[in-house]
Scaffold this active site. Structure first.
Site, short mmCIF file in Angstrom:
data_model
loop_
_atom_site.label_atom_id
_atom_site.label_comp_id
_atom_site.label_asym_id
_atom_site.label_seq_id
_atom_site.Cartn_x
_atom_site.Cartn_y
_atom_site.Cartn_z
CD GLU A 1 6.51 -8.86 -35.56
OE1 GLU A 1 7.37 -8.89 -36.46
OE2 GLU A 1 6.22 -9.84 -34.86
O1 IFM Z 1 12.10 -10.69 -35.26
C1 IFM Z 1 11.05 -11.08 -36.10
C2 IFM Z 1 9.83 -11.47 -35.30
O2 IFM Z 1 10.12 -12.51 -34.42
C3 IFM Z 1 8.72 -11.93 -36.21
N1 IFM Z 1 8.49 -10.96 -37.26
C4 IFM Z 1 9.62 -10.46 -38.00
C5 IFM Z 1 10.67 -9.95 -37.02
C6 IFM Z 1 11.87 -9.41 -37.79
O3 IFM Z 1 12.43 -10.41 -38.56
#
Ligand code: IFM
Length: 440
Positions: free
Chosen positions: A348
């Site tokens: 992410e």
């Molecule tokens: O949306 C979240 C995700 O579920 C987990 N990591 C951070 C993202 C943004 O807050």
């Protein structure tokens, strides 16, 4: 900054031929990420849904992005953007809505989803637990109970028997530290327990053991599987570097956020580099720098507080949810976790904003930093997955955070691609970051 003119670049590789940009390693994974409760809609068997319906949360996920129905359309979009991978999560509560009773329809659905990805040449990266639990699991005590480990393992074993041959990349748990902090310390997420440090440590321990057990289980069934978990990795710094207490507090925070879980798994982030156990790769969720200021002593204060004042010379802009944009932190974090001795996968990275030039800037800066880190620091990185494919339900923030490569009109469920998706697509398609793309 033009990469070729940056002091870092010329210091490390001054050859003009290297100034045509960066080629990422062959087979690099490019894509975006989502999670079940945030996009699917109508996840009525989990603890978040129960809390939303009971009014314990301000926002309700409702039909979210109707991704449960619209997944093919969403994957078409990802394919059209040159992605070659996609991260999704399986909703445990759909697969086991009642304790010990499997729902074959849910499994068939996820099999279709994974096949839909593969038909589009998108490598599935599958998360088994992304914050939500089946409501029955939470009612019986959730992760506080020691037998939560076996309950989770039983679900994972079932899933791996059913879907294992279709999946290579598995993430057992998403952001265990965030789950524990929000659920047992800040008390903002189910099960809404506040300031319970003892419980927080217990839950963390159970999750670490659950990861280790399911790591082994997945490998027993599929020797070629690659298993990790997704770690939320903020870059923690003291707010006033000249103040000893700020420095000590920041170190403590970093221990809690970036080291403790690894210790419970039997790994060390700092110190002598040894091959990490129970990790084939580590998922890195990187978003921001956190500046820590000491808040005095005593339980509850010893970890200090995050400072949001803009008194730093290198202060980055804040996103719509007040996260500081700090691309240099990505390089620092990748170097830090490379010490584990396993490849890293950026599971992410993204920004909550409606300011599209800012999103593009964010992406360019982070990709440039990533390229520099791979090239100059020789850190093994398997891929980069942007958070998120589409705008979605941002937990207790509801729908106000706009992380998506595509916006969603929640009244019609229409997807509206954002300009940044095209910029990202150029990099995904070419596996290359040109100087033009990295100049800003
Ligand atoms: O949306 C979240 C995700 O579920 C987990 N990591 C951070 C993202 C943004 O807050």
């Amino acid at each position: 900054m033009d990469l070729c003119k940056s002091s870092l670049y010329t210091a490390l590789d001054p050859t003009p031929s290297a100034c045509h940009g960066y080629a990422f390693p062959p087979g690099f994974l490019w894509g975006a990420a989502t999670s079940s409760h945030q996009v699917e809609g109508h996840n009525r068997w989990n603890d978040w849904w129960a809390a939303e319906q009971a009014g314990a949360l301000v926002h309700q996920s409702g039909e979210a992005c109707s991704h449960y129905e619209l997944y093919e359309q969403d994957f078409d979009m990802a394919q059209s953007w040159g992605h070659n991978a996609h991260r999704l999560s399986l909703e445990w509560s759909r697969i086991e809505p009642v304790e010990g009773a499997w729902n074959p329809e849910a499994v068939a659905h996820y099999r279709d989803v994974i096949r839909a990805l593969k038909q589009r040449a998108l490598e599935p990266v599958v998360t088994l637990h992304h914050f939500t639990n089946p409501a029955w699991f939470t009612r019986r005590g959730g992760w506080l109970r020691r037998d939560s480990i076996e309950r989770f393992a039983r679900y994972v074993e079932y899933v791996v028997q059913q879907l294992g041959p279709e999946v290579t990349y598995w993430l057992t748990i998403n952001e265990p530290t965030v789950y524990v902090m929000q659920g047992y310390v800040n008390g903002e997420w189910p099960p809404f327990v506040r300031g319970a440090w003892g419980k927080a440590i217990q839950v963390c321990y159970h999750m670490a053991r659950a990861h280790v057990l399911t790591y082994r289980l997945i490998h027993q069934h599929h020797a070629n599987a690659r298993v990790g978990f997704a770690h939320s990795a903020p870059w923690v710094m003291p707010c006033r570097a000249h103040k000893r207490w700020d420095r000590m507090t920041a170190t403590l925070r970093d221990c809690m956020l970036n080291r403790a879980f690894f210790g419970l798994m039997g790994n060390r982030v700092h110190g002598r580099r040894t091959p990490a156990v129970h990790l084939d790769f580590l998922g890195i969720n990187y978003y921001m720098r956190t500046l820590i200021r000491s808040a005095g002593w005593g339980l509850g204060r010893i970890l200090g507080r995050a400072c949001h004042e803009s008194h730093h010379t290198d202060q980055g802009v804040l996103s719509d949810i007040d996260w500081e944009v700090y691309p240099a932190g990505l390089r620092a974090i990748l170097n830090k976790f490379a010490r584990l001795g396993v490849p890293l996968l950026i599971t992410e990275n993204g920004i909550a904003t409606t300011d599209e030039p800012l999103r593009c800037e964010f992406l360019k800066r982070h990709l440039t930093t990533l390229a520099e880190t791979i090239e100059h620091d020789r850190i093994p990185v398997l891929g980069y997955l942007y958070w998120s494919l589409v705008d979605n339900f941002e937990w207790s923030e509801g729908f106000r955070a706009h992380f998506g490569l595509a916006a969603v009109d929640y009244a019609t469920q229409e997807r509206v691609p954002r300009p940044c998706a095209d910029l990202f697509a150029q990099v995904c398609r070419s596996n290359h970051l040109s100087n033009h793309q990295s100049t800003f």
